[in-house]
Design a protein around this motif. Sequence first.
Motif, short mmCIF file in Angstrom:
data_model
loop_
_atom_site.label_atom_id
_atom_site.label_comp_id
_atom_site.label_asym_id
_atom_site.label_seq_id
_atom_site.Cartn_x
_atom_site.Cartn_y
_atom_site.Cartn_z
N ARG A 120 -2.20 -3.70 -1.46
CA ARG A 120 -1.37 -4.49 -0.53
C ARG A 120 -0.06 -3.77 -0.21
N PRO A 132 0.35 0.28 2.45
CA PRO A 132 0.69 0.47 3.87
C PRO A 132 2.19 0.39 4.12
N LEU A 165 -2.52 3.63 9.90
CA LEU A 165 -2.54 2.26 9.39
C LEU A 165 -3.44 1.37 10.24
N TRP A 208 -7.08 2.05 9.41
CA TRP A 208 -7.43 1.39 8.14
C TRP A 208 -7.55 -0.12 8.33
N TYR A 209 -6.57 -0.73 8.99
CA TYR A 209 -6.57 -2.18 9.14
C TYR A 209 -7.75 -2.65 10.00
N ARG A 257 -9.79 -4.27 7.04
CA ARG A 257 -9.23 -5.62 7.07
C ARG A 257 -9.80 -6.51 8.18
#
Length: 262
Positions: free
Chosen positions: A22, A25, A227, A230-231, A235
Amino acid sequence: MERIDRWARSARSCLVRSSVRRAMPWGLLLLTLGGSLVKEWAPLPESYFSNKRNLLNIYFVKLAWGWTLWLLLPFISITNYYVTRNTLAVLRRITSLLVGTVVWYACTMVFLHIEDLTSSCYKSPTLDVLHRQHLSRLQCQQAGGFWHGFDISGHSFLLSYCALMIVEEMAVMHNLNTSRNPRLHMVLNCLFLALSCFKMIWLFMFVTTAVYFHNFSQKLFGTLVGLLAWYGTYRVWYLTPFSPGLPPQNVSLSSQKPKRSL
């Protein structure tokens, strides 16, 4: 073997926590900001790592995706098969590396295209006199000029993306107990430690990029793209049924019967 096991346990206690995933990033963004402030307001003296020819840059960073891919492929295959005992599930998870390869290649090509669109050819590094007749990088370099434009930091993008991918995939080790299978235990510990070392290298070189190279906006854009990549995968997309899916998590195998040795 005992020393490797001890190192692996120490690394697990630090690197596979959900709090680390968490915080990472935000940590990368802060490193970009802090390194850029150092570069602009309190520049560090020239060092070995301010030279692009340093060994870590030549043999590791420039091949960062290859190193990450080479280590994650066996790690994902072994850990996912040990947890699921399902070959199709393993193949599905391995496609995350194909997704990552596509993301890396596409972003790299976009960065180069943006640089070409925003660049001009200059006669000297001072960027004061234009070579207006040279409209491409190749023509400019052949004429001895300097091709300059908005050069989004590929290092900031790739190193942040690789580090985040490694952290996500190592999460499977949080509750994975392979102590009853000595050979498998050793293999996974070695792969885990190798991934941990590469993650540290990527983060260290990410910091050197922040304090020595590019301007703030170029590094910020590179980091934000890393980022976002990745997200958008781990995510968002990987939470859906039609995706490679997330690594197995919160699975404790300590009470299972020993598995057959590899």
